[in-house]
Design an enzyme around this catalytic site. Structure first.
Site, PDB file in Angstrom:
ATOM      1  N   MET A 182       6.550-131.799 -18.777  1.00 46.25           N
ATOM      2  CA  MET A 182       6.680-132.007 -17.330  1.00 46.25           C
ATOM      3  C   MET A 182       8.024-132.658 -17.018  1.00 46.25           C
ATOM      4  O   MET A 182       8.220-133.209 -15.925  1.00 46.25           O
ATOM      5  CB  MET A 182       5.526-132.860 -16.820  1.00 46.25           C
ATOM      6  CG  MET A 182       4.180-132.151 -17.016  1.00 46.25           C
ATOM      7  SD  MET A 182       2.905-132.698 -15.884  1.00 46.25           S
ATOM      8  CE  MET A 182       2.752-134.399 -16.347  1.00 46.25           C
TER       9      MET A 182
ATOM     10  N   ALA B  18      11.486-135.214 -17.319  1.00 47.73           N
ATOM     11  CA  ALA B  18      11.813-136.632 -17.533  1.00 47.73           C
ATOM     12  C   ALA B  18      11.786-136.897 -19.041  1.00 47.73           C
ATOM     13  O   ALA B  18      11.069-137.766 -19.541  1.00 47.73           O
ATOM     14  CB  ALA B  18      10.860-137.553 -16.778  1.00 47.73           C
TER      15      ALA B  18
ATOM     16  N   GLY C 285      10.374-138.575 -27.474  1.00 50.46           N
ATOM     17  CA  GLY C 285       9.082-137.977 -27.832  1.00 50.46           C
ATOM     18  C   GLY C 285       9.124-136.475 -27.629  1.00 50.46           C
ATOM     19  O   GLY C 285       8.711-135.693 -28.497  1.00 50.46           O
ATOM     20  N   HIS C 286       9.677-136.053 -26.500  1.00 52.04           N
ATOM     21  CA  HIS C 286       9.816-134.614 -26.240  1.00 52.04           C
ATOM     22  C   HIS C 286      10.788-133.982 -27.243  1.00 52.04           C
ATOM     23  O   HIS C 286      10.562-132.871 -27.730  1.00 52.04           O
ATOM     24  CB  HIS C 286      10.336-134.373 -24.820  1.00 52.04           C
ATOM     25  CG  HIS C 286       9.419-134.857 -23.735  1.00 52.04           C
ATOM     26  ND1 HIS C 286       9.723-135.936 -22.939  1.00 52.04           N
ATOM     27  CD2 HIS C 286       8.213-134.423 -23.308  1.00 52.04           C
ATOM     28  CE1 HIS C 286       8.752-136.130 -22.056  1.00 52.04           C
ATOM     29  NE2 HIS C 286       7.819-135.241 -22.261  1.00 52.04           N
TER      30      HIS C 286
ATOM     31  N   GLY D  97       2.157-133.266 -28.504  1.00 50.19           N
ATOM     32  CA  GLY D  97       2.265-134.607 -29.068  1.00 50.19           C
ATOM     33  C   GLY D  97       0.913-135.280 -29.282  1.00 50.19           C
ATOM     34  O   GLY D  97       0.015-135.147 -28.446  1.00 50.19           O
TER      35      GLY D  97
ATOM     36  N   ASP E  74      -0.899-137.589 -26.595  1.00 50.15           N
ATOM     37  CA  ASP E  74      -2.001-137.139 -25.735  1.00 50.15           C
ATOM     38  C   ASP E  74      -3.070-136.520 -26.640  1.00 50.15           C
ATOM     39  O   ASP E  74      -3.274-135.307 -26.651  1.00 50.15           O
ATOM     40  CB  ASP E  74      -1.476-136.128 -24.712  1.00 50.15           C
ATOM     41  CG  ASP E  74      -0.422-136.741 -23.811  1.00 50.15           C
ATOM     42  OD1 ASP E  74      -0.789-137.341 -22.800  1.00 50.15           O
ATOM     43  OD2 ASP E  74       0.785-136.667 -24.148  1.00 50.15           O
TER      44      ASP E  74
ATOM     45  N   ILE F 213       6.099-140.718 -30.876  1.00 48.27           N
ATOM     46  CA  ILE F 213       7.382-141.416 -31.033  1.00 48.27           C
ATOM     47  C   ILE F 213       7.331-142.668 -30.160  1.00 48.27           C
ATOM     48  O   ILE F 213       6.899-142.613 -29.004  1.00 48.27           O
ATOM     49  CB  ILE F 213       8.560-140.508 -30.612  1.00 48.27           C
ATOM     50  CG1 ILE F 213       8.528-139.194 -31.387  1.00 48.27           C
ATOM     51  CG2 ILE F 213       9.891-141.217 -30.789  1.00 48.27           C
ATOM     52  CD1 ILE F 213       8.691-139.310 -32.896  1.00 48.27           C
TER      53      ILE F 213
ATOM     54  N   SER G 105       7.203-140.635 -20.020  1.00 51.51           N
ATOM     55  CA  SER G 105       8.032-140.451 -18.823  1.00 51.51           C
ATOM     56  C   SER G 105       7.704-141.506 -17.777  1.00 51.51           C
ATOM     57  O   SER G 105       8.533-141.838 -16.941  1.00 51.51           O
ATOM     58  CB  SER G 105       7.793-139.059 -18.231  1.00 51.51           C
ATOM     59  OG  SER G 105       7.999-138.084 -19.219  1.00 51.51           O
TER      60      SER G 105
HETATM   61  P1  AMP Z   1       4.524-134.543 -20.764  1.00 50.19           P
HETATM   62  O1  AMP Z   1       5.904-134.151 -20.356  1.00 50.19           O
HETATM   63  O2  AMP Z   1       4.218-135.981 -20.635  1.00 50.19           O
HETATM   64  O3  AMP Z   1       3.465-133.636 -20.175  1.00 50.19           O
HETATM   65  O4  AMP Z   1       4.463-134.270 -22.326  1.00 50.19           O
HETATM   66  C1  AMP Z   1       4.836-133.036 -22.870  1.00 50.19           C
HETATM   67  C2  AMP Z   1       4.520-133.043 -24.330  1.00 50.19           C
HETATM   68  O5  AMP Z   1       5.230-134.128 -24.955  1.00 50.19           O
HETATM   69  C3  AMP Z   1       3.032-133.287 -24.637  1.00 50.19           C
HETATM   70  O6  AMP Z   1       2.661-132.454 -25.720  1.00 50.19           O
HETATM   71  C4  AMP Z   1       3.010-134.741 -25.009  1.00 50.19           C
HETATM   72  O7  AMP Z   1       1.945-135.077 -25.860  1.00 50.19           O
HETATM   73  C5  AMP Z   1       4.349-134.894 -25.718  1.00 50.19           C
HETATM   74  N1  AMP Z   1       4.755-136.295 -25.751  1.00 50.19           N
HETATM   75  C6  AMP Z   1       4.855-137.142 -24.693  1.00 50.19           C
HETATM   76  N2  AMP Z   1       5.210-138.371 -25.113  1.00 50.19           N
HETATM   77  C7  AMP Z   1       5.330-138.303 -26.466  1.00 50.19           C
HETATM   78  C8  AMP Z   1       5.668-139.247 -27.487  1.00 50.19           C
HETATM   79  N3  AMP Z   1       5.943-140.505 -27.200  1.00 50.19           N
HETATM   80  N4  AMP Z   1       5.691-138.810 -28.773  1.00 50.19           N
HETATM   81  C9  AMP Z   1       5.408-137.518 -29.070  1.00 50.19           C
HETATM   82  N5  AMP Z   1       5.078-136.589 -28.156  1.00 50.19           N
HETATM   83  C10 AMP Z   1       5.039-136.963 -26.874  1.00 50.19           C
END
Ligand code: AMP
Length: 282
Positions: free
Chosen positions: A30, A32, A36-37, A149, A152, A178, A188
């Site tokens: 999503m 930002a 981790g991304h 990741g 979640d 991460i 984010s």
């Molecule tokens: P989001 O943009 O928050 O929807 O996350 C997109 C992807 O990044 C999802 O698969 C999350 O689980 C992963 N993700 C978000 N934060 C982290 C993190 N700190 N470490 C590893 N993966 C992450």
């Protein structure tokens, strides 16, 4: 890096790559973006020929209007991060591209108890929205792997089930969480923490790690109680839930040896932000 906004342009490009025998790993986000991304992009590049990512703030998975409105949007910086980290293709659609027939879900999936616990119990309709968007993105990208990741954790379990329910050929790869140097899981939403809240936030991970060591001394029920007390001690954090669950079914366990792996999952309100985190105990 190629950037596509329209489904047909993306599909045209990816079909050519598939026909040339290239494998595709897909890391939906999503935006930002943070490290981790980036770890998902690295993982994708390790397993596949082509790394595809998407940035789409999916309205159907937000149960709070304010959370959707305040969700950080940093597309220009995100594009730079993705290009620098060798993402091959970015899909950057608008809502109408993802949901040309409207945002009403066409399919309902039965995730059973997996969908009713933890986040499912506290964020009404969240996983229905996640399943809807992931299903649609998979239909568009048709990757060999979807890379997600561990941060979640329940989401990875839901998507694993979704892939089974839809007889999908895509496999899920789960990448470790991460963290910042002080242990806070990267998210984010962290940028929305006030400085004093940010300074307190690492307690969440410290307490989860404490549960790992408590297994020698305390019952599961006592360990949970103690963990919640520690997080809420300063008065600024409110635990939405903290549970110790079976790694596959996500059901609460009573004893430490109820499963070969347990997951300690929590969601915590801190200021205007809701943070989630988990660790796996073997
Ligand atoms: P989001 O943009 O928050 O929807 O996350 C997109 C992807 O990044 C999802 O698969 C999350 O689980 C992963 N993700 C978000 N934060 C982290 C993190 N700190 N470490 C590893 N993966 C992450």
């Amino acid at each position: 890096m190629y950037i596509f906004k329209k489904v047909s342009d993306l599909q045209h490009h990816l079909e050519k790559e598939s026909e040339a025998g290239k494998t595709i790993a897909f890391a939906p986000t999503m935006g930002a973006l943070h490290d981790g991304h980036v770890s998902l992009i690295d993982q994708s590049n390790e397993i596949a020929d082509i790394c595809v990512s998407s940035i789409f703030v999916n309205p159907t998975q937000f149960d709070q209007k304010e959370d959707l409105e305040k969700y950080p949007r940093t597309v220009d910086a995100d594009i730079e991060i993705l290009a620098k980290n060798k993402c091959d293709v970015l899909f950057l659609p608008e809502v109408e591209d993802v949901y040309p027939d409207g945002m009403e879900a066409k399919e309902q999936y039965d995730f059973g108890q997996l969908g009713n616990v933890l986040e499912g119990a506290h964020r009404s309709g969240h996983f229905e929205g996640v399943a809807q968007v992931v299903n649609r993105l998979l239909e568009i990208v048709k990757p060999n792997w979807i890379v997600m990741g561990q941060k979640d954790y329940q989401q990875t379990a839901i998507i694993r089930r979704l892939l089974k329910l839809t007889n999908s050929k895509t496999e899920i790869v789960v990448s470790p969480t991460i963290r910042e140097e002080d242990g806070l899981a990267m998210s984010s939403r962290n940028v929305r923490l006030e400085p004093d809240e940010r300074a307190e936030a690492p307690i969440i991970n410290e307490v989860l790690e404490g549960v790992r060591t408590a297994a020698d001394k305390l019952s599961v029920a006592m360990a949970k109680k103690e963990a919640i007390l520690k997080i809420e001690k300063s008065g600024s954090m409110k635990v939405d839930y903290l549970d110790i669950v079976h790694f596959e079914t996500l059901q609460s366990v009573k004893n430490w040896d109820d499963a070969e792996q347990l997951v300690v999952c929590t969601a915590v309100h801190l200021g205007k932000v809701r943070l989630i985190d988990n660790i796996i105990i073997t």
